[in-house]
Structure formats: structure tokens, C-alpha cells
Design a protein around this motif. Structure first.
Motif, PDB file in Angstrom:
ATOM      1  N   GLU A 185       0.800  -1.219   0.000  1.00 40.67           N
ATOM      2  CA  GLU A 185       0.000   0.000   0.000  1.00 40.67           C
ATOM      3  C   GLU A 185       0.837   1.276   0.000  1.00 40.67           C
ATOM      4  O   GLU A 185       0.288   2.377   0.009  1.00 40.67           O
ATOM      5  CB  GLU A 185      -0.956  -0.015   1.196  1.00 40.67           C
ATOM      6  CG  GLU A 185      -1.956  -1.153   1.104  1.00 40.67           C
ATOM      7  CD  GLU A 185      -2.877  -1.240   2.298  1.00 40.67           C
ATOM      8  OE1 GLU A 185      -2.969  -0.268   3.076  1.00 40.67           O
ATOM      9  OE2 GLU A 185      -3.509  -2.298   2.459  1.00 40.67           O
ATOM     10  N   GLY A 186       2.160   1.133   0.020  1.00 41.65           N
ATOM     11  CA  GLY A 186       3.038   2.300  -0.058  1.00 41.65           C
ATOM     12  C   GLY A 186       3.089   3.137   1.204  1.00 41.65           C
ATOM     13  O   GLY A 186       3.273   4.352   1.137  1.00 41.65           O
ATOM     14  N   ILE A 187       2.957   2.510   2.354  1.00 45.16           N
ATOM     15  CA  ILE A 187       3.039   3.216   3.628  1.00 45.16           C
ATOM     16  C   ILE A 187       4.514   3.257   4.031  1.00 45.16           C
ATOM     17  O   ILE A 187       5.120   2.233   4.306  1.00 45.16           O
ATOM     18  CB  ILE A 187       2.213   2.499   4.721  1.00 45.16           C
ATOM     19  CG1 ILE A 187       0.793   2.212   4.245  1.00 45.16           C
ATOM     20  CG2 ILE A 187       2.231   3.289   6.017  1.00 45.16           C
ATOM     21  CD1 ILE A 187       0.004   3.423   3.865  1.00 45.16           C
TER      22      ILE A 187
ATOM     23  N   GLN B 296       6.307  11.258   8.146  1.00 44.93           N
ATOM     24  CA  GLN B 296       6.846  12.590   8.421  1.00 44.93           C
ATOM     25  C   GLN B 296       5.959  13.702   7.869  1.00 44.93           C
ATOM     26  O   GLN B 296       5.828  14.753   8.489  1.00 44.93           O
ATOM     27  CB  GLN B 296       8.246  12.722   7.831  1.00 44.93           C
ATOM     28  CG  GLN B 296       9.270  11.856   8.533  1.00 44.93           C
ATOM     29  CD  GLN B 296      10.612  11.843   7.817  1.00 44.93           C
ATOM     30  OE1 GLN B 296      10.733  12.397   6.733  1.00 44.93           O
ATOM     31  NE2 GLN B 296      11.589  11.194   8.430  1.00 44.93           N
ATOM     32  N   HIS B 297       5.343  13.462   6.708  1.00 46.81           N
ATOM     33  CA  HIS B 297       4.577  14.520   6.056  1.00 46.81           C
ATOM     34  C   HIS B 297       3.125  14.598   6.529  1.00 46.81           C
ATOM     35  O   HIS B 297       2.595  15.698   6.683  1.00 46.81           O
ATOM     36  CB  HIS B 297       4.612  14.357   4.533  1.00 46.81           C
ATOM     37  CG  HIS B 297       5.975  14.581   3.960  1.00 46.81           C
ATOM     38  ND1 HIS B 297       6.669  15.749   4.123  1.00 46.81           N
ATOM     39  CD2 HIS B 297       6.785  13.778   3.230  1.00 46.81           C
ATOM     40  CE1 HIS B 297       7.840  15.667   3.528  1.00 46.81           C
ATOM     41  NE2 HIS B 297       7.936  14.471   2.977  1.00 46.81           N
ATOM     42  N   ASP B 298       2.483  13.464   6.734  1.00 39.77           N
ATOM     43  CA  ASP B 298       1.076  13.461   7.138  1.00 39.77           C
ATOM     44  C   ASP B 298       0.860  12.354   8.170  1.00 39.77           C
ATOM     45  O   ASP B 298       0.499  11.224   7.838  1.00 39.77           O
ATOM     46  CB  ASP B 298       0.185  13.239   5.906  1.00 39.77           C
ATOM     47  CG  ASP B 298      -1.282  13.481   6.209  1.00 39.77           C
ATOM     48  OD1 ASP B 298      -1.606  13.840   7.368  1.00 39.77           O
ATOM     49  OD2 ASP B 298      -2.099  13.314   5.283  1.00 39.77           O
ATOM     50  N   GLN B 299       1.074  12.711   9.429  1.00 33.94           N
ATOM     51  CA  GLN B 299       1.033  11.718  10.496  1.00 33.94           C
ATOM     52  C   GLN B 299      -0.340  11.093  10.674  1.00 33.94           C
ATOM     53  O   GLN B 299      -0.460   9.897  10.921  1.00 33.94           O
ATOM     54  CB  GLN B 299       1.498  12.329  11.813  1.00 33.94           C
ATOM     55  CG  GLN B 299       2.974  12.657  11.833  1.00 33.94           C
ATOM     56  CD  GLN B 299       3.413  13.261  13.151  1.00 33.94           C
ATOM     57  OE1 GLN B 299       2.598  13.535  14.025  1.00 33.94           O
ATOM     58  NE2 GLN B 299       4.712  13.463  13.287  1.00 33.94           N
ATOM     59  N   MET B 300      -1.384  11.880  10.556  1.00 33.91           N
ATOM     60  CA  MET B 300      -2.735  11.342  10.758  1.00 33.91           C
ATOM     61  C   MET B 300      -3.107  10.335   9.669  1.00 33.91           C
ATOM     62  O   MET B 300      -3.723   9.308   9.957  1.00 33.91           O
ATOM     63  CB  MET B 300      -3.767  12.468  10.827  1.00 33.91           C
ATOM     64  CG  MET B 300      -3.657  13.323  12.084  1.00 33.91           C
ATOM     65  SD  MET B 300      -3.633  12.384  13.616  1.00 33.91           S
ATOM     66  CE  MET B 300      -5.299  11.776  13.663  1.00 33.91           C
TER      67      MET B 300
END
Length: 120
Positions: free
Chosen positions: A80-82, A88-92
Motif C-alpha cells: 500500500e506504499g506506507i 513525516q509529512h502526514d502523520q494522521m
């Protein structure tokens, strides 16, 4: 044959029978499987109890389930490309994705290893 030792209890000698020592924890997965086989497969549960292999079997299953869970999570993250960059860019968004992956992986483990269902 094994040689039995006897203990004098009052006027009678009783066999000194001991279960093998097992120090590994059965953990979450072992407890879930124990409850399942106790409820739905009591013959197997009794056999494992009477042979002294229940704790060893549950500890082995717990280790295997934990290793498989970690493997499934890593594979899902890669698919899924996590990545750490996403963290770092979008923690939520990363937290939502990881919670989703962990929940799905746990359901797979429960179905395949705890309830012993064949997943196609």
C-alpha cells in the motif's frame, strides 16, 4: 518405559507425576486459541491437557501468530506504499493507514490460526 518415582503419603505410596516445565508465555493468541478449543473442540483440549502438551502448544502458536502478524503487516505496508516519508509529512494519514493494516492483519491471524479456518 519411564521409571516412576513414588511418594509416601500417610500409609500409601502415590506416583510422583509432574508436568514438564514450560516458561514461555502463551500470550494473547494462545489464550484466544485455548478458549476456542476448550469451547469447540473439547476432545482435543482434554487430550492436550492430559498429555501435558497444552502450554507448549499454546506458546508455540503464540510465537508463530506474532511472527506471522509482523510479516503480514510489513507486506501490507509495502503493497500500500506506507513509508516513513508518509509518516513525516502526514502523520494522521499514516496512523489511519497503519490502524487499518493492523486490524486487517489481526483478523487474518484470528481466522487462520486461532479459529483454524481455511481462507481462500
Amino acid at each position: 518405559m519411564q521409571e516412576l518415582n513414588y511418594i509416601l503419603c500417610g500409609d500409601y505410596y502415590t506416583p510422583d507425576i509432574r508436568l514438564p516445565e514450560e516458561n514461555r508465555p502463551i500470550g494473547r493468541w494462545g489464550r484466544m486459541h485455548k478458549d476456542y478449543i476448550k469451547e469447540y473442540n473439547p476432545i482435543r483440549f482434554n487430550d492436550l491437557c492430559l498429555s501435558g502438551k497444552l502450554w507448549t502448544c499454546l506458546a508455540d502458536l503464540n510465537e508463530q501468530a506474532q511472527n506471522r502478524l509482523e510479516l503480514i503487516i510489513e507486506q501490507m505496508k509495502a503493497t500500500e506504499g506506507i513509508t516513513e516519508v508518509m509518516k513525516q509529512h502526514d502523520q494522521m494519514a499514516w496512523i489511519r493507514a497503519m490502524n487499518s493494516i493492523c486490524n486487517r492483519a489481526e483478523k487474518i491471524i484470528i481466522r487462520e490460526m486461532i479459529y483454524e479456518e481455511n481462507v481462500v
